[in-house]
Design a protein around this motif. Sequence first.
Motif, mmCIF file in Angstrom:
data_model
loop_
_atom_site.group_PDB
_atom_site.id
_atom_site.type_symbol
_atom_site.label_atom_id
_atom_site.label_comp_id
_atom_site.label_asym_id
_atom_site.label_seq_id
_atom_site.Cartn_x
_atom_site.Cartn_y
_atom_site.Cartn_z
ATOM 1 N N VAL A 113 0.841 -1.196 0.000
ATOM 2 C CA VAL A 113 0.000 0.000 0.000
ATOM 3 C C VAL A 113 0.878 1.248 0.000
ATOM 4 C CG1 VAL A 113 -1.798 1.259 1.221
ATOM 5 C CG2 VAL A 113 -1.806 -1.231 1.235
ATOM 6 N N LYS A 120 2.451 1.766 -3.505
ATOM 7 C CA LYS A 120 1.440 2.171 -4.477
ATOM 8 C C LYS A 120 0.933 3.597 -4.231
ATOM 9 C CE LYS A 120 -1.772 0.638 -7.610
ATOM 10 N NZ LYS A 120 -1.758 -0.458 -8.588
ATOM 11 N N SER A 121 0.805 3.950 -2.963
ATOM 12 C CA SER A 121 0.229 5.259 -2.670
ATOM 13 C C SER A 121 1.300 6.348 -2.623
ATOM 14 C CB SER A 121 -0.509 5.218 -1.339
ATOM 15 O OG SER A 121 0.411 5.077 -0.279
ATOM 16 N N ARG A 149 -6.086 9.423 0.091
ATOM 17 C CA ARG A 149 -5.378 8.655 -0.929
ATOM 18 C C ARG A 149 -4.953 7.290 -0.409
ATOM 19 N NH1 ARG A 149 -1.626 12.617 -3.613
ATOM 20 N NH2 ARG A 149 0.111 11.477 -2.698
ATOM 21 N N THR A 169 -6.181 3.580 -1.906
ATOM 22 C CA THR A 169 -5.323 2.519 -2.450
ATOM 23 C C THR A 169 -5.433 1.253 -1.620
ATOM 24 O OG1 THR A 169 -3.506 3.630 -1.307
ATOM 25 C CG2 THR A 169 -3.604 3.884 -3.675
#
Lengths: 357, 357
Positions: free
Chosen positions: A16, A19-20, A47, A51
């Motif tokens: 996470v 990706k974020s 955000r 994600t």
Amino acid sequence: MPERKSKSARVTLVDVARKSGFSPSTVSIVLSEAPLSRYVAAQTKERIRKTAQALGYRPDIFARSLRSRHSNTIGVLVFDISDPFCVFILKGIEKTLHPTQYLPILMDAHHERKQFERYLDLLMERRVEALIVVANWLFDEGKSLAGLREKKMPLVVVGQDVSKKHIGSVTVDNEAGGYEAMKHLYEFGHRQIAVIRGPAKLSDSQLRWDGMQRFASEYGLRLDPRRIRQLSDTLDPISGFEGGVQLTEELIRSRLKFTGLVAFDDLTALGAVRALARTGRSAPQDCSVIGFDDVPLAALSTPGLTTIRQPMEEMGSLATRRVLDVLREADESREVTPDLQLLPPSLVLRDSTARPS
Amino acid sequence: MPERKSKSARVTLVDVARKSGFSPSTVSIVLSEAPLSRYVAAQTKERIRKTAQALGYRPDIFARSLRSRHSNTIGVLVFDISDPFCVFILKGIEKTLHPTQYLPILMDAHHERKQFERYLDLLMERRVEALIVVANWLFDEGKSLAGLREKKMPLVVVGQDVSKKHIGSVTVDNEAGGYEAMKHLYEFGHRQIAVIRGPAKLSDSQLRWDGMQRFASEYGLRLDPRRIRQLSDTLDPISGFEGGVQLTEELIRSRLKFTGLVAFDDLTALGAVRALARTGRSAPQDCSVIGFDDVPLAALSTPGLTTIRQPMEEMGSLATRRVLDVLREADESREVTPDLQLLPPSLVLRDSTARPS
DNA sequence: ACAGGATATTCAATCGTTTTAATACAATCG
DNA sequence: CGATTGTATTAAAACGATTGAATATCCTGT
């Protein structure tokens, strides 16, 4: 170029984070709503949450518990789940725990002392943060339980009074219940009343009997000792039924007239009903019968059993709120004097009692 | 000089290692009885175990589970714990799990679909290694459950047949039960037999009815449709009782004679007994009544209820053994065709049935 | 005398989080 | 203007076990 293929299906916090675009720390703070999340920008939170959702992230409770030292579980140790008495207490516990962060972990001691100790142990091993013991019958588990106090484990026993050992207890007001039962028959006009008392070892027995005697003395009712019987000290919860059958048959054989019978609990009362039927009598025509507890069967038997109801769900709920309270005050733990809380019983009028004919 | 004071009460594996003079690895291997412990000298084992004992070492299950990827728990999801039908299944599960390394984690869906999904989720989060669903009634949870198959989570449903969705199922042989119930009344000499069928949505209902019809056709017994009633599709498990009362009253009002009644389950049968009593009749004198399940109440009501017994404890036990089997074959998991296993019911003769007068 | 297997033990990495202390920047104060 | 306070984020060290690879020793057979 596709993203690197994950070798395992498991989505982790680091995933996470990557990706974020934030660090694992931030992600952790946001997703676990730690105090620090106060400082995290709303946009960032948004955000990260998105994600996490998108990746289907589920935190690993083992890692979490390991690090945070919180299991978020509460142990529930019941003496015998097949005792109908327990079930609604469990419901009360569950409903009260439901909106919280805590999950109940239920163990059934099967009415055996060794099992009780073993499961108690298992619950400790599972690092439950508090313990609720649902005890319809209780030997002297006081010892095992007293040990918990030293470990500062919040503990409440529901169904038995162990406040003398300074253990929090929640029970029905048995004395008041006994009083009410006797009063009910008296008000219907019964004067020759038989009683089947509970096993001597059970504190409930004495309390209910105390209540009956108090009523009797207040109203000048004479309780002839020859109409008083007592269940033996067997441990089997079903034995109340057998005992009820036998003792009622004894009473009938004694030729001593009685138009009403106060049974220790519903099972005993059902036993009494059975005994009456066997000897060609029936409740309430020949003898009114009142029970205690209001287990589910009481409503389903024929005749429907008049009984003194224990607010079981409420008892479970209260016990749960008590341990939750202690958990919340965690550090300032004022060592709240563990004491007894009594809940009022109530009369449930069905068809097994009536005016004497 | 005293040993360094530990700042926390917690005894860790490293402590045991230090004290015993071996490395954490060895200690771990010995205490968790890992395969490698085959090579550890007996003397070493002995010493490690002794110091562990002496220090009161308890492994931290969170650390252990985190690293080993084993939770050693099995989820048990029950539809409604207050349904007496469940309790003995639970006992069976528990007893079977007892000697194993696995601990059951019990959740009660309170008969609500949303709860069911939520708890299913919670169990996944807790990383249970297998799932047993105890379903007395079942909507179409097939969907939620089918998802588990893909995650390779061993799953068995007990109490309902979902083998069509390729989900392992354990139930009583309902068809045989229906057959036996009808046969019992027939053999007592009843020829005018009423039936209260179960709710249409419950597959049990149809199967039991199938069995009754099979018996009827084999023995040339005519089942007059006017004596057949059916419970409505409400979800409340207690509704069987109310339904039994109402439908039996209807049957009585219809003036159609019947000397025997096959009820869908015990609760319905108790309802029938109540209805008979209300109209001045009684079982078995005026009408024999037979139930199904043999819930604990059946033995305690008056008259004692003749019924078709489901081997509930055995059902729980069998279901448990099935998931255990799958867990053992872990890797070679031959994807054992999930199929239905039926257990034979048996007649329990009590006092609610007799020869017609 | 040496390869190779069995026995006995350990090193060091790792599981997936939380949390403490640190960093960086902006705003406020005296 | 330097010091302080408050926001926003992160680096890195835990938490306490398990485990695959490595090390060391002892046999045993050729």
